[in-house]
Design a protein around this motif. Structure first.
Motif, PDB file in Angstrom:
ATOM      1  N   GLY A 181     -15.519 -35.177  43.828  1.00  0.00           N
ATOM      2  CA  GLY A 181     -16.361 -34.021  44.062  1.00  0.00           C
ATOM      3  C   GLY A 181     -17.533 -34.391  44.942  1.00  0.00           C
ATOM      4  N   TYR A 182     -18.612 -33.598  44.865  1.00  0.00           N
ATOM      5  CA  TYR A 182     -19.810 -33.956  45.608  1.00  0.00           C
ATOM      6  C   TYR A 182     -21.027 -33.799  44.710  1.00  0.00           C
ATOM      7  N   VAL A 183     -22.066 -34.531  45.045  1.00  0.00           N
ATOM      8  CA  VAL A 183     -23.288 -34.513  44.255  1.00  0.00           C
ATOM      9  C   VAL A 183     -24.474 -34.370  45.193  1.00  0.00           C
ATOM     10  N   VAL A 184     -25.484 -33.655  44.734  1.00  0.00           N
ATOM     11  CA  VAL A 184     -26.727 -33.495  45.480  1.00  0.00           C
ATOM     12  C   VAL A 184     -27.834 -34.172  44.682  1.00  0.00           C
ATOM     13  N   MET A 185     -28.555 -35.069  45.350  1.00  0.00           N
ATOM     14  CA  MET A 185     -29.668 -35.780  44.743  1.00  0.00           C
ATOM     15  C   MET A 185     -30.972 -35.306  45.376  1.00  0.00           C
ATOM     16  N   GLU A 186     -32.028 -35.252  44.578  1.00  0.00           N
ATOM     17  CA  GLU A 186     -33.343 -34.868  45.098  1.00  0.00           C
ATOM     18  C   GLU A 186     -34.344 -35.980  44.792  1.00  0.00           C
ATOM     19  N   LYS A 187     -35.214 -36.259  45.751  1.00  0.00           N
ATOM     20  CA  LYS A 187     -36.254 -37.254  45.543  1.00  0.00           C
ATOM     21  C   LYS A 187     -37.466 -36.563  44.915  1.00  0.00           C
ATOM     22  N   LYS A 188     -37.769 -36.970  43.677  1.00  0.00           N
ATOM     23  CA  LYS A 188     -38.894 -36.407  42.940  1.00  0.00           C
ATOM     24  C   LYS A 188     -39.859 -37.529  42.593  1.00  0.00           C
ATOM     25  N   SER A 189     -41.081 -37.404  43.050  1.00  0.00           N
ATOM     26  CA  SER A 189     -42.104 -38.437  42.816  1.00  0.00           C
ATOM     27  C   SER A 189     -41.610 -39.812  43.243  1.00  0.00           C
ATOM     28  N   GLY A 190     -40.878 -39.853  44.364  1.00  0.00           N
ATOM     29  CA  GLY A 190     -40.411 -41.111  44.918  1.00  0.00           C
ATOM     30  C   GLY A 190     -39.132 -41.645  44.310  1.00  0.00           C
ATOM     31  N   LYS A 191     -38.545 -40.937  43.327  1.00  0.00           N
ATOM     32  CA  LYS A 191     -37.312 -41.392  42.691  1.00  0.00           C
ATOM     33  C   LYS A 191     -36.226 -40.338  42.836  1.00  0.00           C
ATOM     34  N   TRP A 192     -34.990 -40.813  43.046  1.00  0.00           N
ATOM     35  CA  TRP A 192     -33.864 -39.901  43.218  1.00  0.00           C
ATOM     36  C   TRP A 192     -33.335 -39.423  41.869  1.00  0.00           C
ATOM     37  N   GLU A 193     -33.088 -38.105  41.768  1.00  0.00           N
ATOM     38  CA  GLU A 193     -32.525 -37.511  40.566  1.00  0.00           C
ATOM     39  C   GLU A 193     -31.407 -36.551  40.958  1.00  0.00           C
ATOM     40  N   GLU A 194     -30.380 -36.492  40.138  1.00  0.00           N
ATOM     41  CA  GLU A 194     -29.276 -35.575  40.404  1.00  0.00           C
ATOM     42  C   GLU A 194     -29.695 -34.148  40.074  1.00  0.00           C
ATOM     43  N   VAL A 195     -29.422 -33.218  41.003  1.00  0.00           N
ATOM     44  CA  VAL A 195     -29.753 -31.813  40.763  1.00  0.00           C
ATOM     45  C   VAL A 195     -28.534 -30.909  40.802  1.00  0.00           C
ATOM     46  N   PHE A 196     -27.414 -31.413  41.333  1.00  0.00           N
ATOM     47  CA  PHE A 196     -26.194 -30.597  41.351  1.00  0.00           C
ATOM     48  C   PHE A 196     -24.983 -31.491  41.517  1.00  0.00           C
ATOM     49  N   ARG A 197     -23.904 -31.115  40.824  1.00  0.00           N
ATOM     50  CA  ARG A 197     -22.654 -31.858  40.967  1.00  0.00           C
ATOM     51  C   ARG A 197     -21.484 -30.884  40.849  1.00  0.00           C
ATOM     52  N   GLU A 198     -20.547 -30.999  41.767  1.00  0.00           N
ATOM     53  CA  GLU A 198     -19.307 -30.213  41.737  1.00  0.00           C
ATOM     54  C   GLU A 198     -18.153 -31.188  41.568  1.00  0.00           C
ATOM     55  N   ILE A 199     -17.392 -31.034  40.492  1.00  0.00           N
ATOM     56  CA  ILE A 199     -16.310 -31.957  40.181  1.00  0.00           C
ATOM     57  C   ILE A 199     -14.967 -31.287  40.426  1.00  0.00           C
ATOM     58  N   TYR A 200     -14.080 -32.012  41.095  1.00  0.00           N
ATOM     59  CA  TYR A 200     -12.713 -31.557  41.305  1.00  0.00           C
ATOM     60  C   TYR A 200     -11.804 -32.460  40.494  1.00  0.00           C
ATOM     61  N   THR A 201     -11.079 -31.913  39.529  1.00  0.00           N
ATOM     62  CA  THR A 201     -10.174 -32.700  38.705  1.00  0.00           C
ATOM     63  C   THR A 201      -8.768 -32.509  39.217  1.00  0.00           C
ATOM     64  N   HIS A 202      -8.044 -33.621  39.436  1.00  0.00           N
ATOM     65  CA  HIS A 202      -6.690 -33.584  39.966  1.00  0.00           C
ATOM     66  C   HIS A 202      -5.706 -33.664  38.815  1.00  0.00           C
ATOM     67  N   TYR A 203      -4.768 -32.753  38.783  1.00  0.00           N
ATOM     68  CA  TYR A 203      -3.782 -32.744  37.709  1.00  0.00           C
ATOM     69  C   TYR A 203      -2.444 -33.234  38.245  1.00  0.00           C
TER      70      TYR A 203
END
Length: 203
Positions: A181-203
Protein backbone atom coordinates in the motif's frame (compact mmCIF):
# COMPACT_ATOMS: atom_id res chain seq x y z
CA UNK A 1 -5.92 17.70 -24.53
CA UNK A 2 -2.88 15.95 -26.02
CA UNK A 3 -1.36 19.29 -26.97
CA UNK A 4 -1.93 20.63 -23.46
CA UNK A 5 -0.31 17.54 -21.95
CA UNK A 6 2.74 18.00 -24.17
CA UNK A 7 3.02 21.63 -23.12
CA UNK A 8 2.96 20.61 -19.47
CA UNK A 9 5.70 18.03 -20.00
CA UNK A 10 7.78 20.54 -21.98
CA UNK A 11 7.39 23.06 -19.17
CA UNK A 12 8.57 20.43 -16.70
CA UNK A 13 11.61 19.68 -18.82
CA UNK A 14 12.60 23.34 -18.91
CA UNK A 15 12.19 24.04 -15.20
CA UNK A 16 13.14 20.64 -13.84
CA UNK A 17 16.80 21.54 -13.42
CA UNK A 18 15.84 24.17 -10.84
CA UNK A 19 14.32 21.62 -8.47
CA UNK A 20 16.61 19.60 -6.24
CA UNK A 21 15.57 16.37 -4.49
CA UNK A 22 15.71 15.94 -0.74
CA UNK A 23 19.14 14.98 0.54
CA UNK A 24 19.90 11.44 1.59
CA UNK A 25 20.27 12.57 5.20
CA UNK A 26 16.55 13.29 5.34
CA UNK A 27 15.64 9.70 4.54
CA UNK A 28 17.07 8.07 7.67
CA UNK A 29 14.85 9.84 10.25
CA UNK A 30 11.86 9.09 8.02
CA UNK A 31 12.60 5.36 7.93
CA UNK A 32 13.43 5.35 11.65
CA UNK A 33 9.85 6.47 12.25
CA UNK A 34 8.36 4.22 9.59
CA UNK A 35 9.90 0.84 10.48
CA UNK A 36 8.42 -0.37 13.79
CA UNK A 37 11.04 -0.27 16.56
CA UNK A 38 10.06 -3.72 17.85
CA UNK A 39 11.20 -5.26 14.57
CA UNK A 40 14.72 -3.96 15.21
CA UNK A 41 14.91 -4.96 18.88
CA UNK A 42 16.70 -8.00 20.26
CA UNK A 43 19.23 -8.18 17.45
CA UNK A 44 16.61 -8.97 14.80
CA UNK A 45 17.47 -8.03 11.24
CA UNK A 46 15.01 -6.42 8.87
CA UNK A 47 15.58 -6.96 5.16
CA UNK A 48 14.94 -4.06 2.80
CA UNK A 49 15.22 -4.53 -0.94
CA UNK A 50 17.87 -2.07 -2.09
CA UNK A 51 16.17 -1.22 -5.38
CA UNK A 52 13.13 1.00 -4.84
CA UNK A 53 9.85 0.72 -6.67
CA UNK A 54 9.63 2.74 -9.85
CA UNK A 55 8.15 6.22 -9.58
CA UNK A 56 5.68 5.27 -12.31
CA UNK A 57 3.91 2.96 -9.85
CA UNK A 58 2.81 5.82 -7.62
CA UNK A 59 -0.77 6.98 -7.85
CA UNK A 60 -2.89 9.55 -6.03
CA UNK A 61 -6.55 10.35 -6.65
CA UNK A 62 -6.58 7.38 -9.01
CA UNK A 63 -3.95 8.94 -11.30
CA UNK A 64 -0.28 8.27 -11.97
CA UNK A 65 1.58 11.17 -10.35
CA UNK A 66 3.72 11.48 -13.48
CA UNK A 67 0.74 11.73 -15.83
CA UNK A 68 -0.09 14.94 -17.66
CA UNK A 69 -3.52 14.98 -16.00
CA UNK A 70 -2.04 14.88 -12.50
CA UNK A 71 0.53 17.57 -13.30
CA UNK A 72 -2.15 19.82 -14.79
CA UNK A 73 -4.10 19.51 -11.52
CA UNK A 74 -0.92 20.48 -9.68
CA UNK A 75 -0.53 23.63 -11.80
CA UNK A 76 -3.95 24.88 -10.72
CA UNK A 77 -3.60 23.76 -7.10
CA UNK A 78 -6.13 20.92 -7.13
CA UNK A 79 -3.90 18.19 -5.67
CA UNK A 80 -4.93 18.88 -2.08
CA UNK A 81 -5.11 16.39 0.78
CA UNK A 82 -6.39 16.76 4.33
CA UNK A 83 -4.63 14.90 7.15
CA UNK A 84 -5.80 15.35 10.74
CA UNK A 85 -7.47 18.60 9.78
CA UNK A 86 -4.37 19.98 8.06
CA UNK A 87 -4.16 20.64 4.34
CA UNK A 88 -1.19 19.52 2.26
CA UNK A 89 -0.72 20.29 -1.43
CA UNK A 90 1.23 18.14 -3.86
CA UNK A 91 2.33 20.65 -6.45
CA UNK A 92 3.94 20.20 -9.83
CA UNK A 93 7.22 21.22 -8.18
CA UNK A 94 6.97 18.31 -5.74
CA UNK A 95 6.70 15.84 -8.61
CA UNK A 96 9.38 17.29 -10.91
CA UNK A 97 12.43 15.49 -9.51
CA UNK A 98 10.54 12.25 -9.04
CA UNK A 99 9.10 12.10 -12.53
CA UNK A 100 12.00 13.53 -14.56
CA UNK A 101 15.12 12.48 -12.70
CA UNK A 102 14.24 8.87 -11.86
CA UNK A 103 14.20 7.09 -15.19
CA UNK A 104 15.63 4.12 -13.31
CA UNK A 105 14.67 2.74 -9.92
CA UNK A 106 16.33 4.51 -7.01
CA UNK A 107 18.85 2.44 -5.04
CA UNK A 108 18.94 2.79 -1.27
CA UNK A 109 22.11 2.65 0.83
CA UNK A 110 22.66 1.59 4.44
CA UNK A 111 22.92 5.26 5.44
CA UNK A 112 19.22 5.68 4.64
CA UNK A 113 18.08 3.26 7.36
CA UNK A 114 18.40 2.73 11.11
CA UNK A 115 20.65 0.09 12.64
CA UNK A 116 19.25 -3.40 12.24
CA UNK A 117 18.29 -3.00 8.58
CA UNK A 118 20.14 -5.11 6.03
CA UNK A 119 19.86 -4.24 2.36
CA UNK A 120 19.46 -7.12 -0.07
CA UNK A 121 19.04 -7.23 -3.81
CA UNK A 122 16.04 -8.51 -5.70
CA UNK A 123 18.35 -10.95 -7.47
CA UNK A 124 19.30 -12.47 -4.09
CA UNK A 125 15.63 -13.00 -3.25
CA UNK A 126 15.11 -14.54 -6.67
CA UNK A 127 18.00 -16.94 -6.09
CA UNK A 128 16.50 -18.04 -2.76
CA UNK A 129 13.17 -18.65 -4.46
CA UNK A 130 14.94 -20.64 -7.18
CA UNK A 131 16.44 -22.89 -4.50
CA UNK A 132 13.01 -23.47 -2.98
CA UNK A 133 11.51 -24.31 -6.38
CA UNK A 134 14.41 -26.51 -7.51
CA UNK A 135 13.83 -30.24 -7.89
CA UNK A 136 17.53 -31.15 -7.73
CA UNK A 137 18.73 -29.21 -4.67
CA UNK A 138 19.06 -31.20 -1.43
CA UNK A 139 16.32 -30.75 1.16
CA UNK A 140 18.57 -29.06 3.72
CA UNK A 141 19.40 -26.19 1.34
CA UNK A 142 15.78 -25.85 0.26
CA UNK A 143 14.67 -25.73 3.89
CA UNK A 144 17.21 -23.03 4.74
CA UNK A 145 16.16 -20.91 1.77
CA UNK A 146 12.48 -21.35 2.63
CA UNK A 147 13.05 -20.26 6.23
CA UNK A 148 14.78 -17.09 5.04
CA UNK A 149 11.97 -16.28 2.63
CA UNK A 150 9.10 -16.96 4.98
CA UNK A 151 10.40 -15.92 8.40
CA UNK A 152 12.66 -12.96 7.64
CA UNK A 153 10.97 -9.57 8.04
CA UNK A 154 11.10 -8.05 4.57
CA UNK A 155 10.16 -4.66 3.10
CA UNK A 156 10.29 -2.97 -0.26
CA UNK A 157 9.89 0.82 -0.48
CA UNK A 158 9.57 3.43 -3.16
CA UNK A 159 11.78 6.48 -2.83
CA UNK A 160 9.75 8.95 -0.72
CA UNK A 161 8.09 11.86 -2.46
CA UNK A 162 8.17 14.98 -0.28
CA UNK A 163 5.38 17.53 -0.60
CA UNK A 164 3.42 20.11 1.38
CA UNK A 165 6.47 22.31 1.76
CA UNK A 166 8.58 19.30 2.72
CA UNK A 167 6.51 18.53 5.83
CA UNK A 168 4.79 15.49 4.28
CA UNK A 169 6.23 12.39 2.64
CA UNK A 170 4.44 9.80 0.50
CA UNK A 171 5.90 6.39 -0.20
CA UNK A 172 4.71 3.00 -1.34
CA UNK A 173 5.73 -0.19 0.38
CA UNK A 174 5.42 -3.97 0.31
CA UNK A 175 5.62 -5.92 3.57
CA UNK A 176 6.61 -9.54 2.87
CA UNK A 177 4.65 -10.40 -0.27
CA UNK A 178 1.01 -10.21 0.79
CA UNK A 179 0.61 -6.72 2.23
CA UNK A 180 1.26 -3.54 0.29
CA UNK A 181 0.00 0.00 0.00
CA UNK A 182 1.10 3.57 0.59
CA UNK A 183 1.70 5.64 3.68
CA UNK A 184 1.81 9.38 4.30
CA UNK A 185 4.12 10.70 7.01
CA UNK A 186 4.05 14.20 8.49
CA UNK A 187 6.88 16.01 10.23
CA UNK A 188 5.60 17.29 13.57
CA UNK A 189 7.95 19.20 15.86
CA UNK A 190 10.89 17.86 13.86
CA UNK A 191 9.79 14.20 14.06
CA UNK A 192 8.04 12.09 11.44
CA UNK A 193 4.65 10.59 12.33
CA UNK A 194 2.27 8.49 10.27
CA UNK A 195 -0.96 10.31 9.38
CA UNK A 196 -2.46 8.05 6.71
CA UNK A 197 -2.05 4.52 5.40
CA UNK A 198 -3.84 2.66 2.60
CA UNK A 199 -3.33 -1.10 2.65
CA UNK A 200 -3.89 -3.43 -0.29
CA UNK A 201 -4.24 -7.09 0.72
CA UNK A 202 -3.56 -9.69 -1.98
CA UNK A 203 -5.65 -12.83 -1.90
Amino acid sequence: MVKTGRCVLLLMSVIGFACTPKTDQQLKPLFEALIPAYLLEGGNTVWVIAESDSASNRTMFGMDICSAEFLQRGLVGKNRMIFDGREAKMTIWDCISTCLNESKAFRFTEEHFPEGVELISQSHLDSLQALVDSKVVVDSLKSEAMNKLHFQTRFRFSKPLFFGGGNFALLYYTFFSDNSGYVVMEKKSGKWEEVFREIYTHY
